[in-house]
Design an enzyme around this catalytic site. Structure first.
Site, PDB file in Angstrom:
ATOM      1  N   ASN A   5       0.877  -1.190   0.000  1.00  0.00           N
ATOM      2  CA  ASN A   5       0.000   0.000   0.000  1.00  0.00           C
ATOM      3  C   ASN A   5       0.897   1.218   0.000  1.00  0.00           C
ATOM      4  O   ASN A   5       1.913   1.220   0.690  1.00  0.00           O
ATOM      5  CB  ASN A   5      -0.806   0.080   1.299  1.00  0.00           C
ATOM      6  CG  ASN A   5      -1.983  -0.845   1.295  1.00  0.00           C
ATOM      7  OD1 ASN A   5      -2.225  -1.535   0.319  1.00  0.00           O
ATOM      8  ND2 ASN A   5      -2.697  -0.852   2.397  1.00  0.00           N
TER       9      ASN A   5
ATOM     10  N   GLU B 144     -21.080  13.197  -2.457  1.00  0.00           N
ATOM     11  CA  GLU B 144     -20.339  11.945  -2.319  1.00  0.00           C
ATOM     12  C   GLU B 144     -21.144  10.726  -2.700  1.00  0.00           C
ATOM     13  O   GLU B 144     -20.666   9.848  -3.388  1.00  0.00           O
ATOM     14  CB  GLU B 144     -19.967  11.721  -0.849  1.00  0.00           C
ATOM     15  CG  GLU B 144     -18.852  12.464  -0.312  1.00  0.00           C
ATOM     16  CD  GLU B 144     -18.587  11.999   1.106  1.00  0.00           C
ATOM     17  OE1 GLU B 144     -17.680  11.197   1.275  1.00  0.00           O
ATOM     18  OE2 GLU B 144     -19.292  12.437   2.033  1.00  0.00           O
TER      19      GLU B 144
HETATM   20  C1  F6R Z   1     -16.641  12.552   3.791  1.00  0.00           C
HETATM   21  C2  F6R Z   1     -15.444  11.924   4.291  1.00  0.00           C
HETATM   22  C3  F6R Z   1     -14.132  12.547   3.994  1.00  0.00           C
HETATM   23  C4  F6R Z   1     -13.223  12.456   5.237  1.00  0.00           C
HETATM   24  C5  F6R Z   1     -11.813  12.931   4.886  1.00  0.00           C
HETATM   25  C6  F6R Z   1     -10.901  12.896   6.096  1.00  0.00           C
HETATM   26  O1  F6R Z   1     -17.775  11.858   4.176  1.00  0.00           O
HETATM   27  O2  F6R Z   1     -15.515  10.920   4.945  1.00  0.00           O
HETATM   28  O3  F6R Z   1     -14.266  13.862   3.562  1.00  0.00           O
HETATM   29  O4  F6R Z   1     -13.774  13.227   6.257  1.00  0.00           O
HETATM   30  O5  F6R Z   1     -11.288  12.107   3.889  1.00  0.00           O
HETATM   31  O6  F6R Z   1     -10.786  11.614   6.602  1.00  0.00           O
HETATM   32  P1  F6R Z   1     -10.215  11.374   8.042  1.00  0.00           P
HETATM   33  O7  F6R Z   1     -11.175  11.965   9.026  1.00  0.00           O
HETATM   34  O8  F6R Z   1     -10.108   9.889   8.192  1.00  0.00           O
HETATM   35  O9  F6R Z   1      -8.890  12.069   8.107  1.00  0.00           O
END
Ligand code: F6R
Length: 613
Positions: A100, A495
């Site tokens: 990854n 989304e």
């Molecule tokens: C929208 C969504 C994304 C995340 C963003 C940050 O529903 O899930 O916009 O909020 O990719 O992700 P994290 O919080 O995991 O850093």
């Protein structure tokens, strides 16, 4: 983003690997594959398309190996195809690798390897890794049990970029080697068996005991042992962490989709977030912070940095922190913050919000602030995630695993945690009246019940969704704190329903966007601040005059009655209202997506955890 699974134990590995991959599907992918150690060498089974297609591959049922690695690929270098799917073998078929992340210097490494007689069969950056390992293995004249590990270490020293890597080899048929740098990987410990995964929920049904690797650490696994090494191959000791999520928390529990389940879990998720942080008649309790008045008084600026929905949570936190604590707060998008040389010093507190704790831009933004001597505080939902290991301080949302790509319960728990944090700062700083603090605490404690009430709007919202699911464009309007909810509602709709939508501060409408308002367009507004009711209503009138269909989510008594649909939600203190008013908007995007027959939990092109830039 790509997902990794690994198994080493006494059972047949292939079914365990495939079931693990199925649990990682939500992360987003376009191809899948597994590789096992068999009596006659390394097997590889892979193809583009869904994980379940692996069950149909010829020979998959014949695999007997009890050690294996597996991968879901989200294409970066090279289109989705069988050749580009992981695992990848070296030319001699001695090393099988899944990866990854992104190898930034793969072009140079590929040229180097081609010049040394290696041939490439895929367009991926990953294929350099098994061949580099082979290159170093064949150059090593020492023949001992660390030979494969040394080859993996040498290969990793050449890699620039981010990686979580699993390696199996015919030269080490009872072991697996894993390593990570800036890409997630956890090790689950079982009884006479061990597991690897990109995230904890995927293997929760097998174990709740985990080891967390730091950047540039290697682990050599056998079925009943795990040895850890640093970058110089010195042995390191690691603590086993017990994760208190139960396996059913990562199941759908009778709901049609994870997203719907997670929307309805919000009252309880928030109860967990509040936890013991607001004891009755006592100051807020943040065991892991213990900030003194002297320290908080030295902070003259706060940055809240995050991406997407988490950034929207930050916008709401800003308002409460500024109002209760009188400290200026700037909210920044992580991918902007990291490249714009922000003015940060030892008197700056930088708060990073990340549900997954693995978002590459947010982690890079945190490292930048640390390098400028700021104090860093992470807010995350995932115990031991990368961001929590980088930050000076961490507080957890405790919302339970969030599987659907569209964030719902993580968002509301982030907003509530920021509000509790603001109350805590204000208490320590004595920056607001005790009456204000008391009212805020009371309102926070009432929130789970208010969300339960907001969820009762579900049927009305479903009706509205049935009317507008074919729309091409939708506007979201709000003023003040409601503008933040408009932004989040609009993001949710984009989304998972693929409807184009825009969120505007209602007062901005006249400065351009109103040109787009035409007969029949849908305009959704949020009104929860009693001081701004009339102002926002005037803006809504302007769009009604131009033929818009309107829905308003509100906790106020509205003066106008020519709005098409009014969704009433419970009243609460204005700083907390986004936690209640977002609920109908989450439901709206969910029902529109269902009505359109889309994959709600795994929307196209999106990944749950954005581990590359
Ligand atoms: C929208 C969504 C994304 C995340 C963003 C940050 O529903 O899930 O916009 O909020 O990719 O992700 P994290 O919080 O995991 O850093």
């Amino acid at each position: 983003m790509c997902g990794i699974i690994g198994y080493i134990g006494t059972k047949k590995a292939s079914p365990i690997l495939i079931s693990g991959l199925l649990r990682l599907e939500y992360r987003g992918y376009d191809s899948a594959g597994i590789s096992t150690v068999e009596k006659d060498g390394l097997s590889i089974m892979k193809d583009k398309g869904r994980v379940k297609n692996l069950y149909n591959l010829k020979g998959i049922d014949d695999l007997q190996g009890t050690i294996g690695i597996a991968h879901t690929r989200w294409a970066t270098h090279g289109k989705p195809s069988k050749e580009n799917s992981h695992p990848h073998l070296d030319n001699s078929q001695s090393f099988s690798v899944v990866h990854n992340g992104i190898i930034e210097n793969y072009h140079d490494l590929r040229t180097f390897l081609i010049n040394n007689g290696y041939t490439f069969y895929s367009q991926t950056d990953t294929e350099v890794i098994p061949n580099l390992i082979h290159y170093y293995y064949s150059k090593d004249t020492k023949d001992d049990e660390l030979k494969v590990l040394r080859a993996v270490q040498s290969a990793c020293k050449d890699l620039k970029g981010s990686y979580a890597i699993e390696v199996i080899s015919k030269y080490m048929p009872n072991n697996m080697i894993v390593v990570r740098k800036d890409s997630p990987l956890v090790i689950g410990k079982g009884d006479e068996e061990n597991y690897i995964s990109s995230d904890i929920p995927a293997i929760l049904s097998f174990t709740t005991k985990f080891y967390l690797l730091n950047d540039n650490e290697f682990a050599v696994l056998s079925k009943d042992n795990i040895e850890f090494y640093d970058i110089s191959l010195n042995k390191v000791q690691k603590d086993l962490k017990n994760i208190d999520w139960n396996a059913s928390a990562a199941d759908k529990n009778g709901y049609e989709d994870y997203m719907l389940k997670e929307i309805f879990e919000q009252p309880n998720a928030i109860r967990e977030t509040i936890g013991s942080r607001l004891p009755e008649n006592e100051p807020c309790n943040f065991e892991d912070l213990n900030f003194t008045k002297e320290f908080l008084s030295s902070i003259n600026k706060i940055y809240i940095v995050a991406c997407g929905t988490a950034m929207h949570a930050g916008l709401t936190g800003k308002i409460t922190i500024e109002q209760l604590c009188n400290i200026p707060v700037t909210v920044d998008i992580a991918s902007e913050f990291r490249y714009r040389n922000p003015i940060v010093d030892k008197n700056t507190l930088c708060i990073y919000i990340s549900q997954s704790g693995e978002t590459a831009d947010t982690i890079a933004a945190l490292k930048l602030a640390k390098s400028k001597c700021a104090t860093t505080l992470a807010i995350s939902n995932v115990i031991g995630s990368s961001i929590t290991r980088e930050a000076d301080y961490t507080i957890y949302t405790h919302a339970g695993p969030e599987i659907a790509v569209a964030s719902t319960k993580a968002y509301t728990s982030q907003v509530i945690l920021l509000n509790i944090l603001a109350v805590y700062f204000a208490e320590v700083l004595q920056s607001t009246s005790s009456e204000n603090i008391k009212n805020m605490k009371k309102s926070i404690l009432e929130l789970p019940y208010k969300i339960e009430d907001a969820l009762k709007t579900s049927d009305a919202i479903k009706n509205f969704a049935n009317k507008i699911y074919n729309e091409k464009d939708v506007f979201f309007l709000g003023r003040g704190i409601d503008y933040n909810t408009a932004l989040e509602g609009s993001l949710k709709l984009k989304e998972i329903s693929y409807i184009h939508s825009e969120a505007y501060a209602a007062g901005e409408l006249k400065h351009g966007p109103i040109a787009l308002v035409e007969n029949g367009i849908t305009v959704i507004s949020i009104i929860t601040d009693k001081n701004l009711v009339e102002k926002t209503i005037s803006n809504i009138q302007e769009v009604i005059t131009r033929g818009a269909k309107t829905l308003v989510v509100t906790n106020q008594a509205l003066p106008s009655n020519n709005i098409d649909v009014v969704i009433d939600v419970p009243d609460t203190c204005v700083y907390l209202s986004p936690i209640v008013s977002i609920v109908p908007l989450q439901l709206l995007s969910y029902y529109i997506s269902k009505e359109k027959g889309l994959d709600v939990d795994k929307p196209r092109n999106l990944a749950k955890s954005v581990t590359v830039e």
